[in-house]
Scaffold this motif. Structure first.
Motif, mmCIF file in Angstrom:
data_model
loop_
_atom_site.group_PDB
_atom_site.id
_atom_site.type_symbol
_atom_site.label_atom_id
_atom_site.label_comp_id
_atom_site.label_asym_id
_atom_site.label_seq_id
_atom_site.Cartn_x
_atom_site.Cartn_y
_atom_site.Cartn_z
ATOM 1 N N LEU A 199 0.795 -1.292 0.022
ATOM 2 C CA LEU A 199 0.122 0.057 -0.044
ATOM 3 C C LEU A 199 0.912 1.450 0.036
ATOM 4 C CD1 LEU A 199 -2.886 -0.909 2.566
ATOM 5 C CD2 LEU A 199 -2.900 -1.082 0.028
ATOM 6 N N VAL A 247 -2.909 3.951 -5.605
ATOM 7 C CA VAL A 247 -3.683 2.660 -4.767
ATOM 8 C C VAL A 247 -4.851 2.486 -5.101
ATOM 9 C CG1 VAL A 247 -4.435 1.441 -2.628
ATOM 10 C CG2 VAL A 247 -2.110 2.682 -2.690
ATOM 11 N N ALA A 248 -5.499 1.597 -5.556
ATOM 12 C CA ALA A 248 -6.880 1.349 -6.022
ATOM 13 C C ALA A 248 -7.981 1.149 -4.993
ATOM 14 C CB ALA A 248 -7.276 0.040 -7.038
ATOM 15 N N GLU A 257 -8.264 -1.759 -2.321
ATOM 16 C CA GLU A 257 -7.221 -2.580 -2.062
ATOM 17 C C GLU A 257 -6.641 -2.716 -0.642
ATOM 18 O OE1 GLU A 257 -3.967 -4.626 -3.699
ATOM 19 O OE2 GLU A 257 -5.802 -3.847 -4.562
ATOM 20 N N THR A 258 -7.021 -1.680 0.322
ATOM 21 C CA THR A 258 -6.772 -1.691 1.755
ATOM 22 C C THR A 258 -7.748 -3.009 2.272
ATOM 23 O OG1 THR A 258 -9.003 -0.411 2.345
ATOM 24 C CG2 THR A 258 -6.503 0.645 2.158
ATOM 25 N N LYS A 306 -7.617 -6.011 1.354
ATOM 26 C CA LYS A 306 -6.781 -7.286 1.036
ATOM 27 C C LYS A 306 -5.564 -7.327 1.942
ATOM 28 C CE LYS A 306 -7.967 -6.818 -3.939
ATOM 29 N NZ LYS A 306 -7.373 -6.552 -5.329
ATOM 30 N N HIS A 307 -5.457 -6.332 2.921
ATOM 31 C CA HIS A 307 -4.004 -6.433 3.613
ATOM 32 C C HIS A 307 -4.423 -6.011 5.039
ATOM 33 C CE1 HIS A 307 -1.425 -5.741 -0.239
ATOM 34 N NE2 HIS A 307 -2.619 -5.165 -0.729
ATOM 35 N N SER A 322 -10.342 -3.091 6.906
ATOM 36 C CA SER A 322 -9.921 -4.705 6.297
ATOM 37 C C SER A 322 -10.669 -5.570 7.172
ATOM 38 C CB SER A 322 -8.479 -4.614 6.437
ATOM 39 O OG SER A 322 -7.983 -6.101 6.074
#
Length: 297
Positions: A182, A187-188, A191-192, A194-195, A216
């Protein structure tokens, strides 16, 4: 040999002679006749069964070995009584005898240190007990454990049993190690999720079921902000941190501020909190003003 009980007055005469260097100077300081000072020392020596000063062959009294040995104890006793009297005078003046303070983990450590260092100088007779907690545990200390004052965040500011006064704010920013996925540009959205996100967890049950800036489903819940800081620096996830706490990490490249589409950073308002059934004393009121002044500087 049966020893007597020395009086505080005789001990003060003894200390005055040592500090002033003569019976005459001690008498002047205590606004007494020299004969009264001499009599007081004679009485003290008789009660203790020792000679405190060598008086022969010198115009200046010199402590004997016994006098040297008892000097520290005499000072300790006199200081203890002085402290007792100071605290009693403070109580009569309305000053708190003790104060239990709880501070939110988000409070900058430097602010806390500066305020409390000045507090100890200004209110030496007030016994201060300090705890550092996060989220709902701050309110729990006030409501259930008898603390008199807390500096807490918006999570606990809505407790109906508490009065509140906004005193400042701390900027929270999303950060991660520079190698974290990230940490890049563009950053798409989404996306957060996924982490792994590192989240400060409430030690109490007051905020059970509530989430604060959690994006998340993959989370590690930590009750210690310092532990969260360490895991972030080691690349084990991302999360919000007070800017001041990570300022050096950002400067030296151990962490980077994340540019995320959800903009999870926030202003964390800090409040002075106390129970509604409590009257604020002068030391408590001073702490509120001091923290407000430091946070606005």
């Amino acid at each position: 040999m049966k020893l007597g009980d020395p009086s505080l007055d005789h001990l003060r005469i003894f200390l005055a002679i040592v500090e002033e260097g003569s019976f005459g100077a001690a008498a002047r300081r205590m606004n007494r006749a020299v004969s009264a000072v001499s009599y007081g020392i004679a009485q003290l020596e008789m009660q203790l069964g020792v000679t405190l000063f060598e008086r022969e062959g010198s115009r200046k009294p010199v402590l004997t070995e016994a006098g040297e040995g008892l000097l520290a104890e005499a000072r300790h006793v006199a200081d203890g009584v002085d402290g007792l009297l100071a605290k009693t005078r403070s109580l009569h003046a309305g000053l708190e005898s003790n104060l239990a303070l709880v501070i939110d983990v988000m409070m900058p450590g430097e602010v806390t240190a500066q305020v409390l260092a000045t507090f100890r100088e200004r209110f030496p007779t007030v016994a201060l007990r300090l705890r550092v907690e996060g989220l709902g545990a701050v309110a729990e200390c006030l409501i259930d454990e008898g603390a008199q004052l807390a500096i807490g965040g918006p999570v606990v500011s809505e407790e109906l049993q508490l009065e509140r006064q906004a005193i400042g704010e701390v900027e929270l920013i999303p950060v991660a190690a520079p190698t974290h996925p990230l940490a890049g540009d563009n950053v798409a959205p989404g996306e957060t999720r996924k982490h792994l996100q590192l989240v400060l967890s409430d030690r109490s049950t007051r905020t059970q079921g509530k989430e604060f800036s959690v994006l998340s489903p993959l989370t590690w819940r930590l009750g210690d902000l310092a532990a969260k800081h360490s895991l972030l620096r080691h690349g084990l996830g991302w999360g919000n941190m007070p800017r001041e706490m990570v300022a050096r990490d950002l400067e030296e490249g151990r962490l980077v501020e994340l540019d995320l589409p959800e903009k999870p950073g926030d202003k964390y308002t800090l409040y002075a909190l106390w129970r509604r059934d409590m009257r604020l004393g002068p030391a408590t009121s001073w702490l509120i003003d001091a923290f407000k002044e430091k946070l606005s500087a």
